[in-house]
Design a protein around this motif. Structure first.
Motif, mmCIF file in Angstrom:
data_model
loop_
_atom_site.group_PDB
_atom_site.id
_atom_site.type_symbol
_atom_site.label_atom_id
_atom_site.label_comp_id
_atom_site.label_asym_id
_atom_site.label_seq_id
_atom_site.Cartn_x
_atom_site.Cartn_y
_atom_site.Cartn_z
ATOM 1 N N GLN A 114 4.994 10.160 5.106
ATOM 2 C CA GLN A 114 5.806 9.833 3.877
ATOM 3 C C GLN A 114 4.451 9.909 2.979
ATOM 4 O OE1 GLN A 114 7.318 5.765 3.493
ATOM 5 N NE2 GLN A 114 5.384 4.797 3.866
ATOM 6 N N GLY A 115 5.014 9.834 1.748
ATOM 7 C CA GLY A 115 4.170 9.747 0.390
ATOM 8 C C GLY A 115 4.702 10.692 -0.589
ATOM 9 N N CYS A 116 4.196 10.572 -1.697
ATOM 10 C CA CYS A 116 4.605 11.173 -3.083
ATOM 11 C C CYS A 116 3.798 12.607 -3.013
ATOM 12 C CB CYS A 116 3.891 10.460 -4.032
ATOM 13 S SG CYS A 116 3.821 11.397 -5.626
ATOM 14 N N GLU A 117 4.393 13.632 -3.276
ATOM 15 C CA GLU A 117 3.561 15.037 -3.318
ATOM 16 C C GLU A 117 2.567 15.042 -4.228
ATOM 17 O OE1 GLU A 117 5.298 18.998 -4.210
ATOM 18 O OE2 GLU A 117 7.277 17.804 -3.994
ATOM 19 N N PRO A 118 1.320 15.569 -3.785
ATOM 20 C CA PRO A 118 0.069 15.488 -4.634
ATOM 21 C C PRO A 118 0.461 16.112 -5.907
ATOM 22 C CG PRO A 118 -0.318 16.227 -2.387
ATOM 23 C CD PRO A 118 1.149 16.180 -2.448
ATOM 24 N N LYS A 119 1.192 17.225 -5.980
ATOM 25 C CA LYS A 119 1.131 17.865 -7.461
ATOM 26 C C LYS A 119 1.827 16.947 -8.406
ATOM 27 C CE LYS A 119 4.221 21.410 -6.709
ATOM 28 N NZ LYS A 119 4.257 21.991 -5.394
ATOM 29 N N ALA B 122 -1.708 15.054 3.415
ATOM 30 C CA ALA B 122 -1.737 16.075 4.655
ATOM 31 C C ALA B 122 -0.709 16.992 4.469
ATOM 32 C CB ALA B 122 -1.614 14.977 5.800
ATOM 33 N N LYS B 123 0.240 16.776 3.481
ATOM 34 C CA LYS B 123 1.260 17.843 3.416
ATOM 35 C C LYS B 123 2.135 18.068 4.850
ATOM 36 C CE LYS B 123 -1.543 19.955 -0.301
ATOM 37 N NZ LYS B 123 -2.786 20.847 -0.094
ATOM 38 N N GLU B 124 2.133 16.937 5.477
ATOM 39 C CA GLU B 124 2.983 17.277 6.592
ATOM 40 C C GLU B 124 4.195 16.460 6.300
ATOM 41 O OE1 GLU B 124 0.393 15.018 9.589
ATOM 42 O OE2 GLU B 124 -1.248 16.861 9.134
ATOM 43 N N ALA B 125 5.482 16.951 6.814
ATOM 44 C CA ALA B 125 6.622 16.514 6.653
ATOM 45 C C ALA B 125 6.991 15.230 7.523
ATOM 46 C CB ALA B 125 7.750 17.745 7.225
ATOM 47 N N GLN C 1 0.732 -1.245 0.069
ATOM 48 C CA GLN C 1 -0.004 0.040 0.072
ATOM 49 C C GLN C 1 0.622 1.186 0.115
ATOM 50 O OE1 GLN C 1 -3.297 0.667 2.429
ATOM 51 N NE2 GLN C 1 -4.197 -1.452 2.260
ATOM 52 N N SER C 2 2.155 1.213 0.080
ATOM 53 C CA SER C 2 2.913 2.529 0.330
ATOM 54 C C SER C 2 4.128 2.735 -0.446
ATOM 55 C CB SER C 2 3.503 2.266 2.086
ATOM 56 O OG SER C 2 3.981 0.950 2.126
ATOM 57 N N CYS C 3 3.951 2.626 -1.748
ATOM 58 C CA CYS C 3 4.789 2.851 -2.583
ATOM 59 C C CYS C 3 4.936 4.531 -2.725
ATOM 60 C CB CYS C 3 4.452 2.394 -4.119
ATOM 61 S SG CYS C 3 5.776 2.794 -5.290
ATOM 62 N N VAL C 4 6.024 5.148 -2.660
ATOM 63 C CA VAL C 4 6.001 6.473 -2.534
ATOM 64 C C VAL C 4 6.281 7.128 -3.673
ATOM 65 C CG1 VAL C 4 6.206 6.610 -0.063
ATOM 66 C CG2 VAL C 4 8.197 6.481 -1.315
ATOM 67 N N ILE D 239 -2.826 9.064 4.086
ATOM 68 C CA ILE D 239 -2.977 9.125 5.604
ATOM 69 C C ILE D 239 -3.472 10.697 5.778
ATOM 70 C CG2 ILE D 239 -1.994 9.246 8.027
ATOM 71 C CD1 ILE D 239 0.158 7.255 6.980
ATOM 72 N N GLY D 240 -4.754 10.527 6.525
ATOM 73 C CA GLY D 240 -5.485 12.074 6.739
ATOM 74 C C GLY D 240 -4.405 13.124 7.558
ATOM 75 N N ALA D 241 -4.928 14.085 7.050
ATOM 76 C CA ALA D 241 -4.179 15.283 8.085
ATOM 77 C C ALA D 241 -4.478 15.029 9.531
ATOM 78 C CB ALA D 241 -4.502 16.621 7.330
ATOM 79 N N ARG D 242 -3.528 15.518 10.062
ATOM 80 C CA ARG D 242 -3.756 15.611 11.685
ATOM 81 C C ARG D 242 -4.655 16.884 12.079
ATOM 82 N NH1 ARG D 242 1.380 13.875 14.839
ATOM 83 N NH2 ARG D 242 2.200 15.048 12.626
#
Ligand SMILES: *Cc1c(COP(=O)(O)O)cnc(C)c1O
Length: 204
Positions: free
Chosen positions: A118-123, A112-115, A84-87, A147-150
């Protein structure tokens, strides 16, 4: 409580992945007896141990954690049901080089754009998805994970953005929109999730 959760997800056709990272094999068996088939781990070593302890059980194992390059071979030996977590495209290429079977995979996107996440940048997520699809012959991309934003006020927007990406990738074969954890899964479902990853709410 948890039987209710399981039943309510089933009634709505939402796939449940029980995140078993907090518990041992006996608790996994207990939950399995309630009909849960999908279990997720975020560490390769823990996944290996549990796969071995539970090898007689018909379990679909999901890998949901950060994959270090020195753990790729160990993960692939376990033949996970869904990664599930290919970045990134780069990471997909590294895994693809070592694959001698087709691996169902989700692109994890950091909506979530939180540093700290992990995860690929949405753009660039759509572009990365299409590159992986075009170039990695043994990686079978079947959707997206997030993963949802905190922050409460960002949470809904992060789920909506993930759903929009998923929608836009349906013509490319995306079938899974994996979002929602114990604290936010109802909101994630309202925003279009069809797979939730629940840990604490099932095992506490
Ligand atoms: C731990 C974890 C979960 C489950 O978290 P809970 O809040 O315990 O439900 C879901 N997804 C990922 C990627 C995780 O690491």
């Amino acid at each position: 409580m948890r039987a209710k959760i399981i039943e309510s997800l089933r009634a709505r056709n939402i796939e449940l992945v029980a995140v078993s990272k907090y518990v041992d094999a006996s608790k996994i068996k207990e939950l399995k007896s309630l009909g849960v088939r999908n279990f997720g781990e975020n560490k390769v070593q823990a996944l290996a141990t549990k796969c071995q302890e539970l090898e007689k059980e018909a379990i679909n194992w999901h890998f949901i954690g950060n994959l270090q390059s020195n753990k790729i071979n160990a993960l692939l030996r376990l033949r996970p049901y869904l990664w599930q977590s290919c970045v990134s495209f780069e990471q997909a290429m590294m895994v693809d080089k070592r694959l001698d079977f087709e691996l169902d995979t989700l692109l994890e996107v950091n909506f979530a754009k939180e540093a700290s996440k992990q995860g690929c940048e949405p753009k660039i997520a759509r572009e990365e998805y299409l590159k992986i699809k075009a170039k990695c012959k043994n990686i079978r991309l079947v959707g997206v994970m997030s993963i949802g934003a905190r922050q409460e006020n960002e949470l809904k927007a992060s789920f909506k953005s993930c759903y929009d990406l998923y929608e836009s990738l349906k013509p490319e074969g995306a079938k899974i929109c994996s979002m929602g954890m114990s604290s936010d899964y109802e909101l994630a479902i309202a925003c279009g999730s069809n797979m939730v990853r629940l840990g604490s709410v099932l095992f506490e």
